[in-house]
Design a protein around this motif. Structure first.
Motif, PDB file in Angstrom:
ATOM      1  N   VAL A 175       0.831  -1.205   0.000  1.00 61.56           N
ATOM      2  CA  VAL A 175       0.000   0.000   0.000  1.00 61.56           C
ATOM      3  C   VAL A 175       0.864   1.252   0.000  1.00 61.56           C
ATOM      4  O   VAL A 175       0.578   2.218  -0.711  1.00 61.56           O
ATOM      5  CB  VAL A 175      -0.937  -0.002   1.225  1.00 61.56           C
ATOM      6  N   LEU A 216      -4.526  -4.418  -2.431  1.00 62.59           N
ATOM      7  CA  LEU A 216      -4.842  -2.989  -2.465  1.00 62.59           C
ATOM      8  C   LEU A 216      -3.964  -2.187  -3.432  1.00 62.59           C
ATOM      9  O   LEU A 216      -3.427  -1.138  -3.079  1.00 62.59           O
ATOM     10  CB  LEU A 216      -4.729  -2.403  -1.053  1.00 62.59           C
ATOM     11  N   SER A 217      -3.826  -2.668  -4.636  1.00 66.49           N
ATOM     12  CA  SER A 217      -3.116  -1.887  -5.659  1.00 66.49           C
ATOM     13  C   SER A 217      -3.887  -0.596  -5.928  1.00 66.49           C
ATOM     14  O   SER A 217      -5.089  -0.628  -6.199  1.00 66.49           O
ATOM     15  CB  SER A 217      -3.015  -2.718  -6.940  1.00 66.49           C
ATOM     16  N   HIS A 218      -3.181   0.537  -5.848  1.00 70.99           N
ATOM     17  CA  HIS A 218      -3.863   1.819  -6.080  1.00 70.99           C
ATOM     18  C   HIS A 218      -2.940   2.748  -6.854  1.00 70.99           C
ATOM     19  O   HIS A 218      -2.117   2.292  -7.650  1.00 70.99           O
ATOM     20  CB  HIS A 218      -4.349   2.423  -4.756  1.00 70.99           C
ATOM     21  N   ASP A 221       0.882   2.401  -7.862  1.00 69.79           N
ATOM     22  CA  ASP A 221       1.297   1.170  -8.521  1.00 69.79           C
ATOM     23  C   ASP A 221       1.277   1.374 -10.034  1.00 69.79           C
ATOM     24  O   ASP A 221       0.245   1.780 -10.599  1.00 69.79           O
ATOM     25  CB  ASP A 221       0.350   0.026  -8.116  1.00 69.79           C
ATOM     26  N   PHE A 224      -1.491  -0.431 -11.864  1.00 67.64           N
ATOM     27  CA  PHE A 224      -2.802   0.222 -11.744  1.00 67.64           C
ATOM     28  C   PHE A 224      -3.031   1.161 -12.916  1.00 67.64           C
ATOM     29  O   PHE A 224      -4.081   1.141 -13.566  1.00 67.64           O
ATOM     30  CB  PHE A 224      -2.853   0.989 -10.415  1.00 67.64           C
ATOM     31  N   LEU A 239     -10.337   1.538  -9.544  1.00 69.16           N
ATOM     32  CA  LEU A 239     -10.385   1.143  -8.139  1.00 69.16           C
ATOM     33  C   LEU A 239     -11.456   0.085  -7.898  1.00 69.16           C
ATOM     34  O   LEU A 239     -11.268  -0.838  -7.103  1.00 69.16           O
ATOM     35  CB  LEU A 239     -10.651   2.364  -7.261  1.00 69.16           C
ATOM     36  N   TRP A 242      -9.861  -3.295 -10.843  1.00 73.76           N
ATOM     37  CA  TRP A 242      -8.498  -3.789 -10.662  1.00 73.76           C
ATOM     38  C   TRP A 242      -8.138  -3.922  -9.175  1.00 73.76           C
ATOM     39  O   TRP A 242      -7.634  -4.964  -8.742  1.00 73.76           O
ATOM     40  CB  TRP A 242      -7.526  -2.850 -11.362  1.00 73.76           C
ATOM     41  N   THR A 243      -8.408  -2.871  -8.398  1.00 76.62           N
ATOM     42  CA  THR A 243      -8.044  -2.894  -6.981  1.00 76.62           C
ATOM     43  C   THR A 243      -8.818  -3.962  -6.229  1.00 76.62           C
ATOM     44  O   THR A 243      -8.262  -4.690  -5.397  1.00 76.62           O
ATOM     45  CB  THR A 243      -8.290  -1.515  -6.348  1.00 76.62           C
ATOM     46  N   GLU A 246      -7.376  -7.465  -7.223  1.00 80.99           N
ATOM     47  CA  GLU A 246      -6.103  -7.725  -6.576  1.00 80.99           C
ATOM     48  C   GLU A 246      -6.276  -8.004  -5.087  1.00 80.99           C
ATOM     49  O   GLU A 246      -5.619  -8.875  -4.519  1.00 80.99           O
ATOM     50  CB  GLU A 246      -5.175  -6.522  -6.772  1.00 80.99           C
ATOM     51  N   THR A 247      -7.172  -7.260  -4.446  1.00 83.96           N
ATOM     52  CA  THR A 247      -7.404  -7.443  -3.018  1.00 83.96           C
ATOM     53  C   THR A 247      -8.025  -8.803  -2.726  1.00 83.96           C
ATOM     54  O   THR A 247      -7.656  -9.479  -1.752  1.00 83.96           O
ATOM     55  CB  THR A 247      -8.310  -6.327  -2.485  1.00 83.96           C
TER      56      THR A 247
END
Length: 264
Positions: A175, A216-218, A221, A224, A239, A242-243, A246-247
């Motif tokens: 993060v 939590l790629s944001h 990244d 992202f 968000l 993708w986010t 990944e989460t």
């Protein structure tokens, strides 16, 4: 590998409906620079072997350079040339030149036509590259500022399960830093004493850290922004897709690790 497949299946199941509900028609229309809307005939296409070789040439050059760096003696005549060609920048340049011939000139295209195509491609993706480079720069600032070491010191003496702790450290680093690779490698160095001191299985710790490094790629990244620009999405849509994907991979991953820990 089997565990990776099991973890990836929920991500696929979740991503499909999520894409269809949140971005609908957007996914069907990615940036035109990334695809060719014209369907080519078989005779207009390059050979399969030529296409694969051209695409993999950077990997081949860099891989050969890495191998020869270890096996060739320092006085070998062509050693420096091989290492020079395996430099990532030179490998990419050589690959572009080869692609100009194999995918352009050898297909009967004129140099002016090939150069126009190259110029259009570069100008079209410039903003994407700048955004990704900016995210990488932000990541490097966080790395050089010592964020990873600071977080590691805070969590090192925690009484949490070593597997959960490894996952949590990788998650926090991911993060803060953005890079999954940096987060994973840094977390591995931090939890190494835990692996040898608590008797936890190293394989499970690797899986736990890998799961945490995907969380939590944001906006810091590079992946992202690559995903956002490729599918022509807004930050909010990225968000939400993708986010979230990944989460979910990270959460399902650590859940699977804890289950495996009960039997191994």
């Amino acid at each position: 590998m089997l565990y990776g497949i099991i973890v990836a299946i929920p991500a696929i199941i979740i991503a499909g409906p999520l894409f269809s509900r949140t971005i609908k028609n957007v996914v069907a229309t990615p940036l035109p620079e990334f695809y060719n809307p014209v369907i080519l005939k078989d005779e207009e296409m390059p050979k399969m072997g030529v296409s694969v070789f051209t695409a993999l040439l950077p990997v081949i050059l860099i891989g050969l350079s890495t191998v020869f760096d270890y096996i060739l003696p320092s006085g070998f005549p062509l050693r420096n040339l091989i290492l020079f060609m395996g430099n990532p920048v030179m490998a990419m340049l050589i690959s572009v030149l080869v692609a100009i011939y194999t995918l352009g000139l050898s297909r009967g295209k004129k140099m002016a036509e090939v150069m126009t195509s190259v110029a259009t491609s570069v100008s079209s993706i410039t903003m994407v590259l700048l955004i990704i480079a900016g995210a990488g720069g932000l990541k490097q600032i966080l790395v050089d500022s010592g964020v990873s070491e600071y977080l590691g010191d805070l969590l090192r003496d925690s009484s949490i399960s070593p597997l959960v702790l490894g996952w949590l450290i990788a998650t926090i680093l991911r993060v803060c830093i953005g890079s999954a690779t940096v987060a994973g490698l840094t977390a591995a160095g931090i939890v190494l004493p835990l692996v040898s001191g608590t008797g936890v299985k190293p394989e499970l710790m690797v899986l736990a850290i890998g799961s945490g490094s995907l969380m939590l790629s944001h906006v810091n990244d590079g992946g992202f922004w690559l995903f956002k620009e490729y599918f022509n999405l807004s930050v909010k849509e990225t968000l939400r897709t993708w986010t979230v994907m990944e989460t979910m991979v990270g959460i399902i991953g650590i859940t699977g690790v804890l289950i495996l820990n009960l039997f191994i």
